[in-house]
Design an enzyme around this catalytic site. Structure first.
Site, PDB file in Angstrom:
ATOM      1  N   HIS A  21       0.874  -0.604  -0.219  1.00 20.09           N
ATOM      2  CA  HIS A  21       0.076  -0.001   0.062  1.00 20.09           C
ATOM      3  C   HIS A  21       0.899   1.106  -0.410  1.00 20.09           C
ATOM      4  O   HIS A  21       0.100   2.292  -0.197  1.00 20.09           O
ATOM      5  CB  HIS A  21      -1.118   0.385   1.414  1.00 20.09           C
ATOM      6  CG  HIS A  21      -2.468   0.737   1.365  1.00 20.09           C
ATOM      7  ND1 HIS A  21      -3.154   0.366  -0.091  1.00 20.09           N
ATOM      8  CD2 HIS A  21      -3.118   0.260   1.409  1.00 20.09           C
ATOM      9  CE1 HIS A  21      -4.178   0.969  -0.144  1.00 20.09           C
ATOM     10  NE2 HIS A  21      -4.583   1.118   1.463  1.00 20.09           N
ATOM     11  N   TYR A  62      -3.306   8.746   7.275  1.00 20.41           N
ATOM     12  CA  TYR A  62      -3.286   7.366   6.375  1.00 20.41           C
ATOM     13  C   TYR A  62      -4.297   7.512   5.376  1.00 20.41           C
ATOM     14  O   TYR A  62      -5.221   8.609   5.355  1.00 20.41           O
ATOM     15  CB  TYR A  62      -3.960   6.864   6.988  1.00 20.41           C
ATOM     16  CG  TYR A  62      -3.156   6.616   8.917  1.00 20.41           C
ATOM     17  CD1 TYR A  62      -2.850   5.571   8.977  1.00 20.41           C
ATOM     18  CD2 TYR A  62      -3.352   7.353  10.391  1.00 20.41           C
ATOM     19  CE1 TYR A  62      -1.515   5.251  10.019  1.00 20.41           C
ATOM     20  CE2 TYR A  62      -2.182   7.748  11.077  1.00 20.41           C
ATOM     21  CZ  TYR A  62      -1.829   6.030  10.896  1.00 20.41           C
ATOM     22  OH  TYR A  62      -0.700   5.957  11.914  1.00 20.41           O
ATOM     23  N   ASN A  64      -7.169   6.464   3.880  1.00 20.86           N
ATOM     24  CA  ASN A  64      -8.372   6.926   3.840  1.00 20.86           C
ATOM     25  C   ASN A  64      -8.671   8.493   4.001  1.00 20.86           C
ATOM     26  O   ASN A  64     -10.087   8.705   3.446  1.00 20.86           O
ATOM     27  CB  ASN A  64      -9.051   5.685   4.153  1.00 20.86           C
ATOM     28  CG  ASN A  64      -9.487   4.433   4.909  1.00 20.86           C
ATOM     29  OD1 ASN A  64      -8.659   3.495   3.426  1.00 20.86           O
ATOM     30  ND2 ASN A  64      -9.837   3.856   4.982  1.00 20.86           N
ATOM     31  N   ASP A  89      -0.047   2.067  -5.374  1.00 19.23           N
ATOM     32  CA  ASP A  89      -0.496   1.052  -5.778  1.00 19.23           C
ATOM     33  C   ASP A  89      -2.227   0.327  -6.156  1.00 19.23           C
ATOM     34  O   ASP A  89      -2.903   0.883  -5.810  1.00 19.23           O
ATOM     35  CB  ASP A  89      -0.241  -0.075  -3.940  1.00 19.23           C
ATOM     36  CG  ASP A  89      -2.001   0.017  -3.213  1.00 19.23           C
ATOM     37  OD1 ASP A  89      -1.605   2.393  -3.040  1.00 19.23           O
ATOM     38  OD2 ASP A  89      -2.363  -0.483  -3.398  1.00 19.23           O
ATOM     39  N   ASN A 110      -9.277   3.582  -1.361  1.00 20.72           N
ATOM     40  CA  ASN A 110      -9.534   3.694  -0.409  1.00 20.72           C
ATOM     41  C   ASN A 110      -9.009   5.778  -0.390  1.00 20.72           C
ATOM     42  O   ASN A 110      -9.469   6.132   0.083  1.00 20.72           O
ATOM     43  CB  ASN A 110      -9.803   4.004   1.184  1.00 20.72           C
ATOM     44  CG  ASN A 110     -10.962   2.591   1.800  1.00 20.72           C
ATOM     45  OD1 ASN A 110     -11.523   2.579   0.177  1.00 20.72           O
ATOM     46  ND2 ASN A 110     -10.894   1.247   1.847  1.00 20.72           N
TER      47      ASN A 110
END
Length: 194
Positions: A21, A62, A64, A89, A110
């Site tokens: 990620h 982060y 999201n 990614d 996300n």
């Protein structure tokens, strides 16, 4: 000269550094190294490296919530979505392949979902760093938060380097020329395109 905003997506913190990620962060680190630049904390909740051609940004909220810092930076530097490139990614692209595209859906990513929502448009450039699908019945959410496998890590520096090339090509040559060069030469981890 109008600068670009290049956002690499990932999760902050040492425990996530090698995760699939975090491919976006890895590519941004390479771009900063090429420009002999350094990332510094920015009030937008991102690490930022300013170069003559671009603002390189790694959101620290982060995955999201990536949209908040991207929007804050686009407002701060007055850079519209037409000069935004997001590096992320991508499960639906095989490991060893890179894809450049404009707009489209988020494929359940996300980080993209957050950016699209906050910007109110899907029309920004993306560099999709292929990580492939998880093996067997592994949950994709677990797969993206795992480090690259040993065999993958062997080729990772090459792929990160190529992804940085894709970003630079988008900035200087545009989408069509970049797609022509990098899509027909799927890397398939066998070395440089033939």
């Amino acid at each position: 000269m109008d600068r670009w905003l290049i956002a690499g997506l990932g999760n902050p913190g040492a425990e996530y550094a090698g995760n699939r990620h975090n491919a976006g962060f890895m590519v941004l680190d390479e771009l900063a190294a090429r420009a002999s630049g350094r990332f510094k904390a920015h009030k937008s909740r991102a690490e930022v490296c300013e170069t003559s051609a671009a603002i390189l940004a790694k959101p620290l909220t982060y995955m999201n919530l990536s949209g908040g810092p991207v929007k804050a930076l686009s407002d701060f530097y007055k850079i519209g979505p037409e000069r935004l490139i997001v590096v992320h990614d991508e499960l639906d692209v095989p490991y060893g392949a890179l894809r450049a595209k404009l707009g489209g859906g988020d494929n359940g990513h996300n980080g993209l979902k957050s950016i699209t929502k906050v910007l109110g448009t899907r029309d920004y450039l993306r560099v999709r760093f292929g990580i492939g699908r998880p093996p067997g019945r592994m949950d994709p959410a677990s797969f993206v938060l795992r480090d690259f496998a040993t065999m993958e890590r062997k080729d990772l520096p090459f792929l990160v380097d190529r992804a940085a090339d894709v970003v630079e090509s988008l900035m200087t040559r545009g989408l069509e020329a970049t797609q022509n060069d990098f899509h027909r030469a799927d890397l398939h981890i066998s070395g440089p395109p033939r």
